[in-house]
Design a protein around this motif. Structure first.
Motif, mmCIF file in Angstrom:
data_model
loop_
_atom_site.group_PDB
_atom_site.id
_atom_site.type_symbol
_atom_site.label_atom_id
_atom_site.label_comp_id
_atom_site.label_asym_id
_atom_site.label_seq_id
_atom_site.Cartn_x
_atom_site.Cartn_y
_atom_site.Cartn_z
ATOM 1 N N LEU A 50 25.182 33.501 51.111
ATOM 2 C CA LEU A 50 25.791 32.807 52.242
ATOM 3 C C LEU A 50 26.511 31.546 51.803
ATOM 4 O O LEU A 50 27.552 31.184 52.358
ATOM 5 C CB LEU A 50 24.711 32.444 53.264
ATOM 6 C CG LEU A 50 25.150 31.662 54.501
ATOM 7 C CD1 LEU A 50 26.060 32.507 55.386
ATOM 8 C CD2 LEU A 50 23.929 31.185 55.295
ATOM 9 N N GLY A 52 28.370 31.030 49.488
ATOM 10 C CA GLY A 52 29.727 31.284 49.028
ATOM 11 C C GLY A 52 30.765 31.227 50.132
ATOM 12 O O GLY A 52 31.964 31.259 49.859
ATOM 13 N N ASP A 53 30.311 31.131 51.368
ATOM 14 C CA ASP A 53 31.217 31.063 52.526
ATOM 15 C C ASP A 53 30.846 29.826 53.328
ATOM 16 O O ASP A 53 29.872 29.826 54.073
ATOM 17 C CB ASP A 53 31.064 32.325 53.375
ATOM 18 C CG ASP A 53 32.072 32.403 54.522
ATOM 19 O OD1 ASP A 53 32.482 31.337 55.024
ATOM 20 O OD2 ASP A 53 32.419 33.542 54.925
ATOM 21 N N GLU A 55 32.247 28.220 55.910
ATOM 22 C CA GLU A 55 32.285 28.307 57.372
ATOM 23 C C GLU A 55 31.108 29.116 57.911
ATOM 24 O O GLU A 55 30.481 28.740 58.915
ATOM 25 C CB GLU A 55 33.610 28.927 57.838
ATOM 26 C CG GLU A 55 34.836 28.093 57.500
ATOM 27 C CD GLU A 55 34.730 26.668 58.026
ATOM 28 O OE1 GLU A 55 34.216 26.478 59.150
ATOM 29 O OE2 GLU A 55 35.159 25.747 57.309
ATOM 30 N N ALA A 56 30.771 30.204 57.251
ATOM 31 C CA ALA A 56 29.639 31.008 57.683
ATOM 32 C C ALA A 56 28.333 30.234 57.511
ATOM 33 O O ALA A 56 27.423 30.345 58.340
ATOM 34 C CB ALA A 56 29.584 32.315 56.892
ATOM 35 N N SER A 57 28.243 29.437 56.457
ATOM 36 C CA SER A 57 27.044 28.627 56.229
ATOM 37 C C SER A 57 26.878 27.578 57.315
ATOM 38 O O SER A 57 25.771 27.355 57.815
ATOM 39 C CB SER A 57 27.117 27.948 54.855
ATOM 40 O OG SER A 57 26.978 28.878 53.810
#
Length: 253
Positions: A50, A52-53, A55-57
């Protein structure tokens, strides 16, 4: 009824955690409760992925743009240094517990009597070496549903094995949902006004629970039931009431 003299206090984790450490990087196989290793690894791998992203984090972890360093912590989960869990978690409860201020004997008792609930690790003992990370009970990781749905089937049986001990569960509702402990003693904190009316304590709830934990770590009493727990908490200077065999209330004014 509770019927044993060994007390285990299950603390809530904290969102804030100390940096650094002098321990080797995270070794999931070295943690207590090895039956939780498979789920720990699954969640840890998902948390690193997670990271690595960005915005998703931010969305999954419920953090703001000023907290992006938390994502970096997660990215380095298996590479960063570790320190004992009781030193890793910080904040109001842990300040009141004041682990560093304990005597050598007190720290030894803390190692025996303290555990910490965790969204990442399920539950760890006080001395288990862990890195800094960010994950809360309400966080959602891709493809995993809720953390409670993943943890409960494995964590509940693990905690059920603690039935031979007097267990004091100081976790908040979200963390209790990850793995309820049957017959554990819960502690609520209320404020009593001069007119006798009572209200639930919010922020200072953690402070008083930290004092409860400190009293239970440092006591020389043999605790066999909820009345014994209440006596220890009263020894620590707090007003406490027994509500049931599994419930205590600390009353502040």
């Amino acid at each position: 009824m509770l019927a044993c003299a060994l007390v285990l206090i299950v603390l809530p984790p904290s969102e804030t955690k100390s940096d650094g450490g002098s321990g080797a990087p995270l070794d999931l196989d070295a943690l207590s409760f090895p039956e939780l290793t498979e789920v720990r690894r699954e969640i840890a791998d998902a948390l690193v992925a997670l990271a690595g992203d960005v915005e998703a984090s931010v969305a999954a972890l419920g953090i703001g743009r000023s907290q992006l360093d938390e994502i970096e912590r997660n990215a380095a989960l298996f590479a960063s240094p570790t320190r004992p869990a009781i030193e890793r978690y910080t904040g109001v409860l842990y300040d009141a517990l004041d682990h560093r201020g304990l005597t050598r004997a007190g720290r030894r008792k803390a190692s025996e009597r303290l555990a910490v609930g965790s969204a990442l690790f399920g539950v760890v003992r006080a001395d288990d070496p862990i890195p800094a990370y960010r994950l809360s009970a309400g966080s959602k990781l891709a493809g995993m549903g809720t953390l409670a749905s993943r943890w409960k089937p494995v964590l509940t049986p693990t905690l059920a094995a603690l039935d031979d001990e007097v267990v004091v569960d100081l976790r908040s509702g979200g963390y209790r949902a990850l793995g309820p402990i049957r017959d554990a003693v819960r502690v609520d904190v209320v404020h009593e006004a001069p007119d006798g009316s009572r209200s639930v304590v919010s922020h200072f709830n953690k402070h008083h629970k930290g004092l409860v934990a400190r009293s239970l770590v440092t006591t020389r009493r043999t605790v066999r039931d909820v009345e014994g727990l209440a006596a220890v908490i009263a020894d620590g200077g707090q007003r406490v009431e027994v509500d049931s065999p599994t419930a205590l209330t600390v009353v502040t004014s």
